[in-house]
Write an enzyme that holds these catalytic residues in place. Sequence first.
Site, short mmCIF file in Angstrom:
data_model
loop_
_atom_site.label_atom_id
_atom_site.label_comp_id
_atom_site.label_asym_id
_atom_site.label_seq_id
_atom_site.Cartn_x
_atom_site.Cartn_y
_atom_site.Cartn_z
N ARG A 45 4.71 97.23 109.66
CA ARG A 45 4.78 95.79 109.71
C ARG A 45 3.45 95.14 109.40
NH1 ARG A 45 7.69 95.72 115.49
NH2 ARG A 45 7.52 97.98 115.29
N GLY A 46 2.39 95.94 109.42
CA GLY A 46 1.03 95.39 109.38
C GLY A 46 0.67 94.59 108.15
N GLU A 101 -0.78 97.89 101.58
CA GLU A 101 -1.01 98.49 102.90
C GLU A 101 -2.01 97.62 103.67
OE1 GLU A 101 -0.37 100.42 105.35
OE2 GLU A 101 -1.14 102.45 105.02
N ASP A 105 -6.55 104.39 106.95
CA ASP A 105 -7.34 104.99 108.03
C ASP A 105 -7.50 106.48 107.72
OD1 ASP A 105 -8.53 104.90 110.67
OD2 ASP A 105 -6.66 105.62 111.51
P1 IMP Z 1 -3.27 106.23 108.38
O1 IMP Z 1 -2.00 106.95 108.06
O2 IMP Z 1 -4.08 106.95 109.40
O3 IMP Z 1 -4.08 105.86 107.16
O4 IMP Z 1 -2.86 104.93 109.15
C1 IMP Z 1 -2.49 103.80 108.55
C2 IMP Z 1 -1.82 102.88 109.55
O5 IMP Z 1 -2.37 102.99 110.87
C3 IMP Z 1 -2.09 101.45 109.15
O6 IMP Z 1 -1.12 101.01 108.24
C4 IMP Z 1 -2.00 100.73 110.46
O7 IMP Z 1 -0.67 100.39 110.75
C5 IMP Z 1 -2.48 101.74 111.47
N1 IMP Z 1 -3.89 101.48 111.82
C6 IMP Z 1 -4.98 102.13 111.36
N2 IMP Z 1 -6.11 101.62 111.87
C7 IMP Z 1 -5.72 100.60 112.68
C8 IMP Z 1 -6.45 99.64 113.47
O8 IMP Z 1 -7.69 99.61 113.53
N3 IMP Z 1 -5.69 98.72 114.12
C9 IMP Z 1 -4.31 98.71 114.07
N4 IMP Z 1 -3.61 99.57 113.33
C10 IMP Z 1 -4.30 100.52 112.64
#
Ligand code: IMP
Length: 180
Positions: A45-46, A101, A105
């Site tokens: 949803r972000g 996106e 992260d």
């Molecule tokens: P990844 O798969 O680790 O790259 O995570 C991506 C998802 O994690 C993002 O689309 C966010 O929904 C969530 N996310 C990563 N960092 C944060 C943060 O600092 N605050 C809130 N959500 C986060």
Amino acid sequence: MSERPYVIDEMISAKAIAARIEELSNAITEEFRDTNKLIVVGLLRGSFVFIADLVRELDLPVEVDFLEASSYGNAMESSREVRILKDLRGQIEGRDVLVVEDIVDTGHTLKHVVGLLESRNPGRLRTIALLDKPSRRETDVAADWIGFSIPDEFVVGYGIDYAQRNRNLPYIGKVRFPEA
Ligand code: IMP
């Protein structure tokens, strides 16, 4: 939801976000200038606030679709195992696609989604992320466009949540737990 009280310190202002989106949308409009239709795919949803502002700056024929992948749940740590909770409504074969996106992260989510969409044989497939935390990366994925590169902080606002809260802040702020 953690009961631990926290404060939010502004990190990126609403004005700075708007200015950056104008720059990014110019670059995207240029890249897809000859498209007959760009399918903009928001990752729920972000990205919902970001995609809303971004598409209104694109000077292109655009269609909008959404995909939801599991990520943090209600925690502050990524789960690494990515599941598709809601798939696209439309077909993307042969179409130009922009994946939107909120944050890259560890990179597991974007890598998984790009792999999935590539398997459907789109035309050009490009990716954009509002925020990038390069120091957290665990995969070899990189978005084609990045709004802001940030340090390893947990952030909220502008669509991004902590345990479903704070999505409605107009700016990006970092979560801080004051000493007890
Ligand atoms: P990844 O798969 O680790 O790259 O995570 C991506 C998802 O994690 C993002 O689309 C966010 O929904 C969530 N996310 C990563 N960092 C944060 C943060 O600092 N605050 C809130 N959500 C986060």
